[in-house]
Write an enzyme that holds these catalytic residues in place. Structure first.
Site, mmCIF file in Angstrom:
data_model
loop_
_atom_site.group_PDB
_atom_site.id
_atom_site.type_symbol
_atom_site.label_atom_id
_atom_site.label_comp_id
_atom_site.label_asym_id
_atom_site.label_seq_id
_atom_site.Cartn_x
_atom_site.Cartn_y
_atom_site.Cartn_z
ATOM 1 N N GLU A 212 78.486 -55.764 -25.128
ATOM 2 C CA GLU A 212 78.142 -56.015 -26.533
ATOM 3 C C GLU A 212 76.737 -55.547 -26.921
ATOM 4 O O GLU A 212 75.852 -56.373 -27.175
ATOM 5 C CB GLU A 212 78.290 -57.520 -26.849
ATOM 6 C CG GLU A 212 79.682 -58.066 -26.615
ATOM 7 C CD GLU A 212 79.801 -59.537 -27.022
ATOM 8 O OE1 GLU A 212 78.848 -60.080 -27.609
ATOM 9 O OE2 GLU A 212 80.852 -60.139 -26.763
ATOM 10 N N HIS B 241 74.503 -57.810 -19.168
ATOM 11 C CA HIS B 241 74.985 -58.817 -20.120
ATOM 12 C C HIS B 241 73.748 -59.588 -20.603
ATOM 13 O O HIS B 241 73.577 -60.767 -20.348
ATOM 14 C CB HIS B 241 76.019 -59.725 -19.450
ATOM 15 C CG HIS B 241 76.870 -60.510 -20.402
ATOM 16 N ND1 HIS B 241 78.249 -60.469 -20.391
ATOM 17 C CD2 HIS B 241 76.540 -61.371 -21.400
ATOM 18 C CE1 HIS B 241 78.735 -61.281 -21.324
ATOM 19 N NE2 HIS B 241 77.706 -61.841 -21.957
ATOM 20 N N ASN C 134 85.817 -57.329 -26.987
ATOM 21 C CA ASN C 134 85.652 -58.791 -27.081
ATOM 22 C C ASN C 134 85.962 -59.193 -28.514
ATOM 23 O O ASN C 134 85.392 -58.634 -29.457
ATOM 24 C CB ASN C 134 84.217 -59.199 -26.753
ATOM 25 C CG ASN C 134 83.841 -58.902 -25.309
ATOM 26 O OD1 ASN C 134 84.698 -58.532 -24.505
ATOM 27 N ND2 ASN C 134 82.578 -59.074 -24.977
ATOM 28 N N ARG D 20 85.946 -60.770 -14.316
ATOM 29 C CA ARG D 20 84.867 -60.013 -14.947
ATOM 30 C C ARG D 20 83.601 -60.866 -14.885
ATOM 31 O O ARG D 20 83.593 -61.998 -15.374
ATOM 32 C CB ARG D 20 85.262 -59.690 -16.394
ATOM 33 C CG ARG D 20 84.184 -59.008 -17.165
ATOM 34 C CD ARG D 20 84.624 -58.549 -18.553
ATOM 35 N NE ARG D 20 83.455 -57.989 -19.184
ATOM 36 C CZ ARG D 20 82.781 -58.566 -20.189
ATOM 37 N NH1 ARG D 20 83.210 -59.682 -20.730
ATOM 38 N NH2 ARG D 20 81.692 -58.003 -20.659
ATOM 39 N N TYR E 114 86.516 -62.557 -31.207
ATOM 40 C CA TYR E 114 86.470 -63.991 -31.509
ATOM 41 C C TYR E 114 86.888 -64.293 -32.946
ATOM 42 O O TYR E 114 87.569 -65.272 -33.189
ATOM 43 C CB TYR E 114 85.061 -64.548 -31.250
ATOM 44 C CG TYR E 114 84.731 -64.537 -29.768
ATOM 45 C CD1 TYR E 114 85.054 -65.620 -28.962
ATOM 46 C CD2 TYR E 114 84.149 -63.429 -29.165
ATOM 47 C CE1 TYR E 114 84.806 -65.612 -27.596
ATOM 48 C CE2 TYR E 114 83.896 -63.401 -27.799
ATOM 49 C CZ TYR E 114 84.231 -64.500 -27.031
ATOM 50 O OH TYR E 114 83.993 -64.479 -25.677
ATOM 51 N N GLU F 248 87.084 -60.230 -23.538
ATOM 52 C CA GLU F 248 86.697 -61.617 -23.839
ATOM 53 C C GLU F 248 87.516 -62.091 -25.025
ATOM 54 O O GLU F 248 87.715 -61.336 -25.991
ATOM 55 C CB GLU F 248 85.221 -61.753 -24.247
ATOM 56 C CG GLU F 248 84.240 -61.671 -23.129
ATOM 57 C CD GLU F 248 82.799 -61.877 -23.601
ATOM 58 O OE1 GLU F 248 82.569 -62.591 -24.615
ATOM 59 O OE2 GLU F 248 81.899 -61.319 -22.964
HETATM 60 O O1 IFM Z 1 79.255 -66.392 -24.613
HETATM 61 C C1 IFM Z 1 79.364 -65.190 -25.317
HETATM 62 C C2 IFM Z 1 79.304 -64.011 -24.373
HETATM 63 O O2 IFM Z 1 78.141 -64.019 -23.616
HETATM 64 C C3 IFM Z 1 79.352 -62.719 -25.152
HETATM 65 N N1 IFM Z 1 80.483 -62.705 -26.054
HETATM 66 C C4 IFM Z 1 80.657 -63.838 -26.896
HETATM 67 C C5 IFM Z 1 80.658 -65.114 -26.083
HETATM 68 C C6 IFM Z 1 80.891 -66.346 -26.992
HETATM 69 O O3 IFM Z 1 79.917 -66.415 -27.965
#
Ligand code: IFM
Length: 452
Positions: free
Chosen positions: A165, A120, A294, A76, A296, A364
């Site tokens: 995002e 992006h 995505n 990706r 985190y 992600e």
């Molecule tokens: O690095 C970023 C990415 O560009 C978008 N999603 C979160 C990642 C980590 O912060």
């Protein structure tokens, strides 16, 4: 308990153009909002900019070899809009398009499926000068750009993602001002969110109109489940506001055929929503072939007074929440709480909340930890392993999951944090540009191989 992943499940890694390419003034590339923003002292840690990044624009053959060595079947990446259309409209830069053609040809030769993202975060500065995502016209310019890249690369690329995002683009970029273009607005950020979604819908319509049968279209959203810090009604309401701003502002129009009900109530008279035109919802809700998620961290939310008492002057990020009270769990080098179960929760919430949700990829997931001299990043291995278990839990709960992409192949420009924080499975020495695979690279390689 499913212990393996379904046949055909895709394994990949992800990157984005501005974060790795460098070469920001080469071959006719125009400036993007991130070039302009990073040039302002105090915006990016260490005064870092998009140079040199990982010099991927020149070193992509080496990076392709790293992908091949990793054994992934999908990659990706994103196309830089100002590299292929320097002013965001009109003139097309052939040298930019040729770069991406060489890259996807190389991927295809190695049997790696390209997952191309069109946006992006690197908006051409010329469009920002005309209002950027606050302006409805930018949505139309985005659809034109999508159609032109799709016409050029559609013979080699099947998976087309419009946006990565839209939440941080709108809220961090036009609300909090900590991302490009650095604006701190209420109405502007809400308009930006709407126009990003509109641009997504228009782009999918434009590409579908010229698509080959195997082409697939999707969008990528970041998801952070909002957990109230107590059972109090006030904290629960604060968590609901957070969820509306981050998630439902996007998922309701994309997959629910409606605008998020709480959004207008949250901003009341401080923002008129006249940027919503008749017919926009149908455009935004165009059927999709996949959703990228995505993940985190989860957000732990307490009720708090808005920082700006006057609603008319309040930014879109100032919604009366405090997200600084973290639970007693390990944290990554970014300070983010490590809660793999949040990934399962996010996926299950989407699955349960939207009956028409398309198949999902985790597009992600990754982390930052301080490096040891031998790049033995055991914390990253354990982070990835635990999150893959959470992906399996989501599969067991019935989520139609089709693949997983680790973030990121390489260390890269981590936006306002500059080069300080490193997400790569591969370490990049920004002075020599030497690439050194970390232990997690070998671990992921072996994990992926074991799934086949
Ligand atoms: O690095 C970023 C990415 O560009 C978008 N999603 C979160 C990642 C980590 O912060």
């Amino acid at each position: 308990m499913t212990t393996s992943f379904p046949p055909g499940f895709r394994w990949g890694v992800a990157t984005s153009a501005f974060q790795i390419e460098g070469a920001t003034t080469e071959d006719g590339r125009g400036p993007s909002i991130w070039d302009t923003f990073a040039a302002v002292p105090g915006t990016v840690a260490g005064g870092d900019t998009g140079e040199p990044a990982a010099e991927h624009y020149h070193r992509w053959p080496q990076d392709l070899a790293l992908l091949t060595g990793l054994g992934v079947d999908a990659y990706r990446f994103s196309v830089s809009w100002p590299r292929v259309q320097p002013a965001g409209r009109g003139r097309v830069e052939r040298r930019g398009l040729d770069f991406y053609r060489r890259l996807v040809e190389g991927l295809r030769e190695k049997g790696i499926e390209p997952f191309l993202t069109l946006y992006h975060w690197d908006l051409p500065q010329a469009l920002e000068d005309e209002g950027g995502w606050r302006s409805r016209d930018t949505a139309h310019r985005f659809a034109d750009y999508a159609a032109l890249v799709h016409a050029e690369l559609g013979d080699l690329v099947d998976h087309w993602t419009t946006l990565n995002e839209p939440y941080p683009c709108a809220v961090a970029g036009y609300g909090e001002g900590r991302h490009a273009p650095g604006a701190k607005e209420g109405h502007g950020a809400l308009a930006a969110a709407h126009h990003l979604l509109l641009g997504h819908g228009l782009a999918v319509q434009a590409m579908r109109g010229q698509a080959a049968p195997g082409h697939r279209f999707g969008v990528v959203l970041n998801q952070s489940p909002a957990v109230p810090v107590t059972e109090s009604a006030a904290d629960k309401a604060a968590a609901a506001r957070q969820d509306t701003l981050l998630r439902r502002q996007f998922t309701d129009p994309l997959f629910g055929g409606r605008y998020a009900p709480g959004l207008t109530a949250m901003f009341g008279a401080a923002s008129d929503f006249s940027f919503r035109h008749d017919g926009d919802l149908a455009t935004i809700g165009v059927p999709l072939d996949y959703l990228g998620v995505n993940y985190y961290y989860r957000l732990h939310v307490a009720d708090a007074p808005p920082r700006e008492p006057d609603p008319a002057r309040r930014t879109a990020a100032d919604i009366g929440v405090d997200t600084t009270r973290l639970p007693d769990v390990p944290r990554t080098g970014m300070g983010w709480p490590v809660e793999p179960e949040g990934l399962t929760e996010a996926l299950v919430a989407l699955h349960n909340g939207y009956p028409d949700l398309p198949p999902v990829y985790v597009t992600e997931n990754g982390c930052v930890y301080p490096d040891r001299s031998d790049f033995a990043d055991y914390e990253r291995i354990s982070f990835l392993s635990d999150h893959l278990a959470a992906v399996r839990d989501a599969l067991n709960a019935g989520v139609d999951l089709r693949g997983y992409f680790a973030w990121s192949l390489l260390d890269n420009f981590e936006w306002a944090h500059g080069y300080k924080h490193r997400f790569g499975l591969v370490h990049v020495d920004y002075t020599t540009q030497r690439r050194t695979p970390r232990a997690s690279y070998r671990w992921y390689r072996d994990f992926v191989a074991a799934q086949r």
